[in-house]
Design a protein around this motif. Sequence first.
Motif, PDB file in Angstrom:
ATOM      1  N   SER A   1      37.000  31.310  37.859  1.00 27.59           N
ATOM      2  CA  SER A   1      37.337  29.931  38.195  1.00 27.59           C
ATOM      3  C   SER A   1      37.540  29.831  39.694  1.00 27.59           C
ATOM      4  CB  SER A   1      38.616  29.498  37.468  1.00 27.59           C
ATOM      5  OG  SER A   1      39.729  30.212  37.986  1.00 27.59           O
ATOM      6  N   ASP A   2      37.608  28.611  40.213  1.00 24.36           N
ATOM      7  CA  ASP A   2      37.843  28.428  41.645  1.00 24.36           C
ATOM      8  C   ASP A   2      39.160  29.061  42.082  1.00 24.36           C
ATOM      9  OD1 ASP A   2      36.370  25.071  41.789  1.00 24.36           O
ATOM     10  OD2 ASP A   2      35.462  27.048  41.975  1.00 24.36           O
ATOM     11  N   ARG A   3      40.200  28.890  41.279  1.00 22.22           N
ATOM     12  CA  ARG A   3      41.504  29.457  41.633  1.00 22.22           C
ATOM     13  C   ARG A   3      41.465  30.984  41.574  1.00 22.22           C
ATOM     14  NH1 ARG A   3      46.652  27.774  42.573  1.00 22.22           N
ATOM     15  NH2 ARG A   3      45.452  26.279  43.812  1.00 22.22           N
ATOM     16  N   GLU A   4      40.784  31.547  40.570  1.00 22.01           N
ATOM     17  CA  GLU A   4      40.665  32.999  40.491  1.00 22.01           C
ATOM     18  C   GLU A   4      39.904  33.552  41.685  1.00 22.01           C
ATOM     19  OE1 GLU A   4      40.720  33.290  35.583  1.00 22.01           O
ATOM     20  OE2 GLU A   4      38.821  33.268  36.689  1.00 22.01           O
ATOM     21  N   ALA A   5      38.856  32.847  42.100  1.00 18.30           N
ATOM     22  CA  ALA A   5      38.083  33.282  43.266  1.00 18.30           C
ATOM     23  C   ALA A   5      38.950  33.257  44.522  1.00 18.30           C
ATOM     24  CB  ALA A   5      36.852  32.395  43.450  1.00 18.30           C
TER      25      ALA A   5
ATOM     26  N   LEU B   1      35.675  40.790  35.437  1.00 16.97           N
ATOM     27  CA  LEU B   1      34.800  41.615  36.260  1.00 16.97           C
ATOM     28  C   LEU B   1      34.721  43.060  35.778  1.00 16.97           C
ATOM     29  CD1 LEU B   1      35.810  40.350  39.834  1.00 16.97           C
ATOM     30  CD2 LEU B   1      34.050  39.462  38.296  1.00 16.97           C
ATOM     31  N   CYS B   2      35.553  43.399  34.791  1.00 19.86           N
ATOM     32  CA  CYS B   2      35.616  44.781  34.279  1.00 19.86           C
ATOM     33  C   CYS B   2      35.932  45.758  35.409  1.00 19.86           C
ATOM     34  CB  CYS B   2      34.300  45.174  33.598  1.00 19.86           C
ATOM     35  SG  CYS B   2      33.902  44.174  32.153  1.00 19.86           S
ATOM     36  N   LEU B   3      36.870  45.354  36.266  1.00 21.72           N
ATOM     37  CA  LEU B   3      37.298  46.187  37.385  1.00 21.72           C
ATOM     38  C   LEU B   3      38.808  46.356  37.296  1.00 21.72           C
ATOM     39  CD1 LEU B   3      35.241  44.466  40.248  1.00 21.72           C
ATOM     40  CD2 LEU B   3      34.675  46.591  39.047  1.00 21.72           C
ATOM     41  N   SER B   4      39.277  47.588  37.524  1.00 20.72           N
ATOM     42  CA  SER B   4      40.689  47.847  37.268  1.00 20.72           C
ATOM     43  C   SER B   4      41.512  48.172  38.507  1.00 20.72           C
ATOM     44  CB  SER B   4      40.830  49.008  36.272  1.00 20.72           C
ATOM     45  OG  SER B   4      40.199  50.177  36.792  1.00 20.72           O
ATOM     46  N   ASP B   5      40.863  48.473  39.650  1.00 20.76           N
ATOM     47  CA  ASP B   5      41.669  48.841  40.810  1.00 20.76           C
ATOM     48  C   ASP B   5      41.339  47.959  42.010  1.00 20.76           C
ATOM     49  OD1 ASP B   5      39.237  49.805  41.702  1.00 20.76           O
ATOM     50  OD2 ASP B   5      39.768  51.906  41.517  1.00 20.76           O
ATOM     51  N   ARG B   6      42.250  47.963  42.962  1.00 28.97           N
ATOM     52  CA  ARG B   6      42.134  47.084  44.127  1.00 28.97           C
ATOM     53  C   ARG B   6      40.885  47.361  44.961  1.00 28.97           C
ATOM     54  NH1 ARG B   6      46.458  44.371  47.022  1.00 28.97           N
ATOM     55  NH2 ARG B   6      45.662  43.557  48.974  1.00 28.97           N
ATOM     56  N   PRO B   7      40.553  48.643  45.274  1.00 25.12           N
ATOM     57  CA  PRO B   7      39.341  48.881  46.071  1.00 25.12           C
ATOM     58  C   PRO B   7      38.083  48.288  45.440  1.00 25.12           C
ATOM     59  CG  PRO B   7      40.684  50.853  46.013  1.00 25.12           C
ATOM     60  CD  PRO B   7      41.295  49.903  45.035  1.00 25.12           C
ATOM     61  N   ALA B   8      37.973  48.373  44.122  1.00 27.00           N
ATOM     62  CA  ALA B   8      36.800  47.810  43.450  1.00 27.00           C
ATOM     63  C   ALA B   8      36.785  46.290  43.548  1.00 27.00           C
ATOM     64  CB  ALA B   8      36.786  48.251  41.985  1.00 27.00           C
ATOM     65  N   LEU B   9      37.965  45.679  43.452  1.00 27.45           N
ATOM     66  CA  LEU B   9      38.051  44.224  43.582  1.00 27.45           C
ATOM     67  C   LEU B   9      37.692  43.784  45.000  1.00 27.45           C
ATOM     68  CD1 LEU B   9      41.348  43.581  41.583  1.00 27.45           C
ATOM     69  CD2 LEU B   9      39.036  42.970  40.862  1.00 27.45           C
ATOM     70  N   VAL B  10      38.174  44.533  45.987  1.00 31.41           N
ATOM     71  CA  VAL B  10      37.854  44.211  47.375  1.00 31.41           C
ATOM     72  C   VAL B  10      36.356  44.336  47.614  1.00 31.41           C
ATOM     73  CG1 VAL B  10      38.135  44.945  49.774  1.00 31.41           C
ATOM     74  CG2 VAL B  10      40.125  44.847  48.256  1.00 31.41           C
TER      75      VAL B  10
ATOM     76  N   THR C   1      48.938  36.796  36.472  1.00 28.78           N
ATOM     77  CA  THR C   1      48.083  36.366  35.362  1.00 28.78           C
ATOM     78  C   THR C   1      46.645  36.163  35.832  1.00 28.78           C
ATOM     79  OG1 THR C   1      49.937  35.293  34.247  1.00 28.78           O
ATOM     80  CG2 THR C   1      47.715  34.587  33.615  1.00 28.78           C
ATOM     81  N   HIS C   2      46.478  35.506  36.984  1.00 27.50           N
ATOM     82  CA  HIS C   2      45.132  35.315  37.537  1.00 27.50           C
ATOM     83  C   HIS C   2      44.475  36.661  37.810  1.00 27.50           C
ATOM     84  CE1 HIS C   2      45.083  31.031  37.799  1.00 27.50           C
ATOM     85  NE2 HIS C   2      46.052  30.940  38.691  1.00 27.50           N
ATOM     86  N   ARG C   3      45.245  37.586  38.358  1.00 23.06           N
ATOM     87  CA  ARG C   3      44.690  38.905  38.692  1.00 23.06           C
ATOM     88  C   ARG C   3      44.240  39.643  37.429  1.00 23.06           C
ATOM     89  NH1 ARG C   3      47.339  43.164  43.007  1.00 23.06           N
ATOM     90  NH2 ARG C   3      45.850  44.873  42.684  1.00 23.06           N
ATOM     91  N   ALA C   4      45.036  39.538  36.373  1.00 16.83           N
ATOM     92  CA  ALA C   4      44.659  40.179  35.108  1.00 16.83           C
ATOM     93  C   ALA C   4      43.369  39.577  34.564  1.00 16.83           C
ATOM     94  CB  ALA C   4      45.788  40.035  34.089  1.00 16.83           C
ATOM     95  N   HIS C   5      43.241  38.241  34.646  1.00 13.46           N
ATOM     96  CA  HIS C   5      42.014  37.589  34.178  1.00 13.46           C
ATOM     97  C   HIS C   5      40.807  38.004  35.015  1.00 13.46           C
ATOM     98  CE1 HIS C   5      44.485  34.075  32.253  1.00 13.46           C
ATOM     99  NE2 HIS C   5      44.506  35.181  31.526  1.00 13.46           N
ATOM    100  N   ILE C   6      41.018  38.132  36.339  1.00 14.60           N
ATOM    101  CA  ILE C   6      39.935  38.572  37.230  1.00 14.60           C
ATOM    102  C   ILE C   6      39.459  39.966  36.832  1.00 14.60           C
ATOM    103  CG2 ILE C   6      39.407  39.251  39.612  1.00 14.60           C
ATOM    104  CD1 ILE C   6      41.459  37.045  40.467  1.00 14.60           C
ATOM    105  N   GLN C   7      40.413  40.868  36.618  1.00 20.40           N
ATOM    106  CA  GLN C   7      40.050  42.239  36.250  1.00 20.40           C
ATOM    107  C   GLN C   7      39.313  42.277  34.920  1.00 20.40           C
ATOM    108  OE1 GLN C   7      44.052  43.838  36.541  1.00 20.40           O
ATOM    109  NE2 GLN C   7      43.563  44.889  38.455  1.00 20.40           N
ATOM    110  N   GLN C   8      39.744  41.444  33.974  1.00 17.67           N
ATOM    111  CA  GLN C   8      39.074  41.403  32.673  1.00 17.67           C
ATOM    112  C   GLN C   8      37.650  40.866  32.803  1.00 17.67           C
ATOM    113  OE1 GLN C   8      41.676  39.017  30.271  1.00 17.67           O
ATOM    114  NE2 GLN C   8      43.288  40.581  30.166  1.00 17.67           N
TER     115      GLN C   8
END
Length: 218
Positions: free
Chosen positions: A155-159, A196-205, A187-194
């Motif tokens: 979502s826009d907020r998650e992005a 994108l199937c990414l679990s750690d900060r470096p992968a999210l970055v 909560t937003h961060r948990a949804h983002i990880q779900q």
Amino acid sequence: MPAEELTPEPIRIVIADDHAIVRRGLRTLLDAEPGIEVVAEGGTVDDARRYVRGHHPDVLVLDLNMPGEPTLTALPDLRNEFPDTQIVVLTMQDEPAYARQALSSGVLGYVLKEAADAELVAAVRAAARGESFLNPRLGAKLAAAPPPGPPGGLSDREAEVLRLLALGYTNTQIGERLFISVRTVETHRAHIQQKLCLSDRPALVKFALDHGLVGQGS
């Protein structure tokens, strides 16, 4: 006796660019124009903020890529703090996404450095009148490339949460910036990880960088 004609006040400018030789060139260009006066110049966003606060210029000419605080992320705060100073961005970056983000932050002018000699004065004068100015070639690109939705089904907020996370903000800082609670950020961060199937900060970055959520240059 006829009333004396009043001389219009000059358009007062602050320049912020991290290359001294570029600043000198811009100052020479602008100071040569009638009715325009450069009152200060600096090399960082912090310099720009300090000089705008001290001089109250009509227009801030701001490079997009300077050391320290990222310019793109600083634009909304600069517009909020200095509503009477209009901003003209000067950059080498001709990607529509950068222009779109800058313009959506309240910037009135977006000028490419390669066309500065021909366009910067016009952009400054337009901004001082409260009018917008966009490099014509970039304007055509924007018209041809409608803004995409956030990547990965976010979502826009998650992005936005992911973008701030990639910029190094803590959950608490993200909450303060977006006016939401830390629990909502989590909560937003948990949804983002779900999603994108990414679990750690470096992968999210890395995902944020790879998908243009964070500017990497100008």
